[in-house]
Design a protein around this motif. Structure first.
Motif, short mmCIF file in Angstrom:
data_model
loop_
_atom_site.label_atom_id
_atom_site.label_comp_id
_atom_site.label_asym_id
_atom_site.label_seq_id
_atom_site.Cartn_x
_atom_site.Cartn_y
_atom_site.Cartn_z
N GLU A 34 -8.54 18.90 46.50
CA GLU A 34 -7.28 18.27 46.13
C GLU A 34 -6.15 18.93 46.91
OE1 GLU A 34 -7.32 19.07 41.97
OE2 GLU A 34 -8.30 17.18 41.49
N VAL A 35 -5.12 18.14 47.24
CA VAL A 35 -4.09 18.65 48.14
C VAL A 35 -3.13 19.61 47.44
CG1 VAL A 35 -4.25 16.70 49.67
CG2 VAL A 35 -2.71 16.57 47.73
N ARG A 36 -2.76 19.37 46.19
CA ARG A 36 -1.96 20.26 45.34
C ARG A 36 -0.66 20.71 46.01
NH1 ARG A 36 -4.95 22.52 40.60
NH2 ARG A 36 -6.91 21.35 40.55
N ALA A 37 -0.38 22.05 45.98
CA ALA A 37 0.91 22.56 46.48
C ALA A 37 1.12 22.15 47.93
CB ALA A 37 0.95 24.08 46.35
N SER A 38 2.41 22.01 48.34
CA SER A 38 2.64 21.39 49.64
C SER A 38 3.75 22.02 50.48
CB SER A 38 2.96 19.91 49.45
OG SER A 38 4.15 19.74 48.70
N VAL A 39 4.35 23.13 50.07
CA VAL A 39 5.41 23.73 50.89
C VAL A 39 5.31 25.24 50.84
CG1 VAL A 39 7.12 23.71 49.03
CG2 VAL A 39 7.89 23.72 51.41
N VAL A 40 5.51 25.86 52.00
CA VAL A 40 5.55 27.32 52.11
C VAL A 40 6.94 27.68 52.63
CG1 VAL A 40 4.56 29.38 53.17
CG2 VAL A 40 3.08 27.44 52.59
N TRP A 41 7.69 28.46 51.84
CA TRP A 41 9.05 28.84 52.21
C TRP A 41 9.05 30.04 53.15
CZ3 TRP A 41 12.49 25.25 51.27
CH2 TRP A 41 12.25 24.35 50.23
N GLN A 42 10.21 30.35 53.70
CA GLN A 42 10.30 31.33 54.79
C GLN A 42 9.76 32.71 54.42
OE1 GLN A 42 12.64 29.02 54.05
NE2 GLN A 42 13.94 28.51 55.81
N ARG A 43 10.08 33.20 53.22
CA ARG A 43 9.60 34.54 52.86
C ARG A 43 8.09 34.55 52.75
NH1 ARG A 43 8.98 39.50 53.66
NH2 ARG A 43 9.13 40.96 51.92
N ALA A 44 7.50 33.48 52.22
CA ALA A 44 6.05 33.42 52.13
C ALA A 44 5.41 33.33 53.51
CB ALA A 44 5.62 32.24 51.26
N LEU A 45 6.09 32.73 54.49
CA LEU A 45 5.56 32.72 55.86
C LEU A 45 5.53 34.13 56.43
CD1 LEU A 45 7.21 29.46 57.22
CD2 LEU A 45 4.75 29.89 56.98
N GLU A 46 6.54 34.96 56.08
CA GLU A 46 6.48 36.36 56.49
C GLU A 46 5.30 37.08 55.85
OE1 GLU A 46 11.22 37.25 57.39
OE2 GLU A 46 10.33 38.01 55.54
N VAL A 47 5.02 36.74 54.61
CA VAL A 47 3.84 37.30 53.94
C VAL A 47 2.57 36.93 54.71
CG1 VAL A 47 2.41 37.11 51.86
CG2 VAL A 47 4.90 37.37 51.65
N LEU A 48 2.46 35.66 55.07
CA LEU A 48 1.27 35.20 55.79
C LEU A 48 1.15 35.85 57.16
CD1 LEU A 48 1.46 31.46 54.71
CD2 LEU A 48 -0.29 33.13 54.02
N ARG A 49 2.29 36.14 57.79
CA ARG A 49 2.25 36.88 59.06
C ARG A 49 1.60 38.25 58.84
NH1 ARG A 49 7.91 38.74 60.39
NH2 ARG A 49 7.38 39.92 58.50
N ASP A 50 1.98 38.94 57.78
CA ASP A 50 1.41 40.26 57.51
C ASP A 50 -0.08 40.18 57.19
OD1 ASP A 50 3.81 41.48 58.00
OD2 ASP A 50 4.36 41.74 55.90
N PHE A 51 -0.52 39.02 56.70
CA PHE A 51 -1.95 38.83 56.44
C PHE A 51 -2.69 38.23 57.63
CE2 PHE A 51 -0.83 38.50 51.68
CZ PHE A 51 -1.04 39.86 51.51
N GLY A 52 -2.00 38.11 58.76
CA GLY A 52 -2.66 37.72 60.00
C GLY A 52 -2.95 36.25 60.15
N CYS A 53 -2.23 35.39 59.42
CA CYS A 53 -2.58 33.97 59.53
C CYS A 53 -1.38 33.03 59.57
CB CYS A 53 -3.54 33.57 58.41
SG CYS A 53 -3.07 34.07 56.76
#
Length: 518
Positions: A34-53
């Motif tokens: 299921e598609v569920r959540a649909s937006v990643v905000w800027q601070r969470a993108l920084e989080v994903l950068r730190d997790f390498g993805c």
């Protein structure tokens, strides 16, 4: 690790990056269908950068640059969603079905897979460890012994219930959300970087572009029939969207895979996110109506907060008290988000009075630079702080000073280091602490003394002298040092010559190296 949703997978990725062995069990047979959540905000993108993805997320998503607002069919203006001070200026439209796949892919690169179709049946906490009883895909049962157990299994968390941790809050009344993913034949321009907001009495419809084409139509509305269960039908959604958009000729073509959903909500927060070796992350720890798309993003931020603290305690770098700050900080963030989203007039079903006010004042507000700046800050989540945390210290003489304070996130601005122009976040790293010192101190006895002080403790720390670029002097004022946590928040702000403040801070939270003198 129990649960392989986005928060659970993010925790597993982070812990593997720190070299910890991880077992992830998930009762579902694979990542979400299921598609569920649909937006990643800027601070969470920084989080994903730190997790390498982060880059793979950007490759699969759509960057959103603006929102266009309509009140009873009339356009009242546009709101830019771009934020400064980050490598990720725009939020990203990407659905949970893709997020989980990409996080699982990153986890596999780190040598760990998810044990799918494996259900956690029981949890026992014993001293400095835990045991988890699981049932595998063939019905076989086993017990997994672990040093830490992390509950990421959602609102009905087995870990939380087993430990008797309260889940305080209440059900939201007279509020439901209905959703459909569809391509639309309508009178509006189909712009892949623009989200539409349509406000009608007791209805807020959001149309956000999807990476696969078409829109996620997400409608917060009143709930005149609380007993009505099951997802909405195509005609119910078409009629609702046509009314909100003032487009009676609108046609909808559902996407593949289809996504129709009806949801009602509770606002709840666990009374603690830690009990000994057991911890809670994501919806196991907090949940609320998805106003502003904050649930998944707050869960990712929680994973980011937890991982480096757990790794530091596990590796023997930090005292156990450091891990307790995860619960305090994340609960404070969740409370703030919950409170702010309850006052979000742009997304909650508006009253007639709210509609009249938005129609009258909306054009002026959306044309206001100050209003847009505040809106961008709220959406991006970049300004959220940990100022009230026990881990945040402004040394003597710095309490109350202007500029960045202990607990603030360090913005990504131009700096000079070693004669080179850099971005500040390029000087930081998720695998260590960073001591930023005013560039005037480079090569001085004070800088050497700070390095010696930091070197007495087991935590990884890098000492770097920088000068902030023009217009960014408040980031690091002359004669100042900032001890920056792995997650980019300031732990200590003090005078660059205040070695005693640095030593007192390190002694409070960290373990001296063997044989290090005090």
């Amino acid at each position: 690790m129990i649960g392989a949703g986005p928060a659970g997978l993010a925790v597993a990725v982070g812990l593997r990056q720190y070299g910890l062995g991880v077992v992830v069990v998930e009762k579902e047979p694979g990542t979400k269908r299921e598609v569920r959540a649909s937006v990643v905000w800027q601070r969470a993108l920084e989080v994903l950068r730190d997790f390498g993805c982060a880059e793979r997320f950007l490759d699969r998503g759509l960057q959103l640059r603006q929102a266009e607002m309509y009140v009873r069919g009339r356009c009242v203006g546009r709101h830019p969603t771009t934020a400064a001070g980050t490598a990720f200026p725009q939020p990203l439209s990407i659905e949970q079905i893709a997020m989980e796949s990409l996080l699982a892919e990153r986890l596999a690169e780190l040598g760990t897979g998810v044990r799918w179709s494996t259900e956690a049946l029981g949890v026992r906490v014993r001293g400095e460890g835990a045991e988890v009883d699981v049932r595998g895909p063939g019905g076989q049962k086993e017990t997994i012994a672990c040093r830490w157990v992390i509950g990421c299994e959602g609102a009905h968390s087995l870990v939380r219930k087993t430990l008797g941790i309260g889940f305080e809050g209440e059900r939201r009344t007279d509020l439901q959300a209905v959703q459909i993913n569809a391509k639309a034949e309508w009178k509006y321009v189909c712009a892949p970087d623009t989200t539409y907001f349509f406000l009608e009495h007791r209805t807020c419809l959001i149309a956000s572009p999807r990476p696969g084409g078409g829109y996620r139509f997400f409608c917060f509305r009143d709930d005149p029939e609380p007993q009505q269960e099951g997802p909405p039908g195509l005609e119910e959604m078409r009629a609702l969207i046509a009314r909100a958009t003032h487009d009676p000729d609108l046609r909808l073509v559902p996407t593949v895979p289809p996504w129709f959903n009806r949801a009602r909500f509770h606002d709840r927060l666990a009374t603690s996110l830690r009990q000994g070796p057991a911890l809670l992350v994501g919806d196991s720890a907090h949940l609320w109506a998805p106003v502003g798309g904050r649930g998944l993003n707050t869960g990712l931020r929680g994973a980011h907060n937890l991982v480096w603290k757990l790794a530091a305690v596990h590796h023997g770098w930090a005292l156990d008290a450091l891990l307790d700050t995860y619960s305090a900080e994340q609960r404070a963030i969740a409370r703030d988000v919950m409170r702010q989203m309850r006052r979000n007039l742009l997304e909650l079903p508006p009253s007639r009075l709210t509609l009249a006010g938005m129609r009258l004042l909306g054009p002026a507000l959306l044309a206001s630079e100050g209003f847009n700046r505040r809106g961008q800050a709220l959406l991006s989540e970049l300004p959220r702080t940990h100022r009230r945390s026990a881990l945040s210290t402004d040394a003597a003489g710095y309490a109350g000073r202007r500029g960045l304070r202990a607990g603030d996130r360090v913005p990504d601005v131009p700096v000079s280091a070693g004669g080179r122009q850099r971005r500040l976040h390029d000087m930081l790293s998720y695998d260590r602490w960073t001591l930023l010192v005013d560039g005037a101190a480079e090569g001085t006895a004070d800088a050497a003394a700070l390095r010696r002080s930091a070197g007495r403790y087991a935590l990884p720390v890098d000492v770097t002298a920088i000068r902030a670029g023009r217009g960014h002097g408040s980031v690091l004022a002359p004669g100042t040092m900032l001890l920056v946590r792995p997650d980019g928040h300031i732990g200590l702000r003090a005078a660059a010559a205040d070695r005693a403040a640095l030593e007192a801070y390190l002694q409070r939270w960290f373990v001296p190296k063997a044989g290090a003198g005090q």
